[in-house]
Design a protein around this motif. Structure first.
Motif: not given
Length: 175
Positions: A1-6, A48-50, A119-122
């Motif tokens: 999940m750390a890769e989702s932070w940015a 879910l975190v989004f 497109r921007f968040q993948g």
């Protein structure tokens, strides 16, 4: 999940208009995800975190009674995706970025949000559907309409083959 932070902070920043507020909302989203981890049954943890982050950001806005329309500073994100191939193309790329940002501002809010997430968040179509609590088909329809609208608004600026590339047509949809 750390890769989702940015990605989450960037996305929440577009909602809240503040990097600090976006980081606070992202932190709150991860805390809520952790606190409710026993209740999570299936689906994408990233989606879910989004979704939680989006709801937190909307709660932040309501509490502060801030009603902002998306300002969308797409130039920084576009700069990453639309690097000129040669130095003499820099002006053309800059003009395209300005026209693209204006075209994005003219999209309906939901369509713009779907396009931004894909497109921007993948995120995949399914992840966007989970974030926005809509059907996969609604996401697909909104992406089709966003592409149509952007092509229309940018007509004549790019060749047809370049439009797909420059709109970020990366094939990240999940069918």
């Amino acid at each position: 999940m750390a890769e989702s932070w940015a990605s989450l902070v960037l996305y929440l920043g577009t909602i809240l208009g503040s990097q600090d507020s976006a980081q606070d909302a992202a932190q709150e989203a991860f805390v809520r995800l952790w606190e409710r981890r026993e209740h999570w049954q299936s689906g994408s943890a990233r989606a879910l975190v989004f979704r939680i982050g989006r709801n937190v950001a909307l709660d932040f806005q309501r509490r502060a009674q801030i009603r902002r329309q998306w300002k969308g500073d797409y130039s920084g994100r576009l700069q990453q995706q639309l690097q000129p191939y040669m130095p003499d193309e820099e002006l053309e790329a800059s003009e395209f970025q300005a026209r693209f940002a204006a075209a994005m501002e003219n999209l309906p809010a939901r369509r713009r949000e779907v396009f931004e997430l894909v497109r921007f968040q993948g995120l995949t179509y399914q992840e966007v559907a989970e974030v926005l609590e809509v059907s996969h088909q609604t996401v697909a329809n909104q992406m089709t309409l966003a592409h149509r609208d952007l092509r229309r608004m940018l007509a004549g600026f790019l060749t047809e083959s370049a439009v797909g590339r420059d709109l970020g047509n990366s094939g990240s949809q999940d069918g």
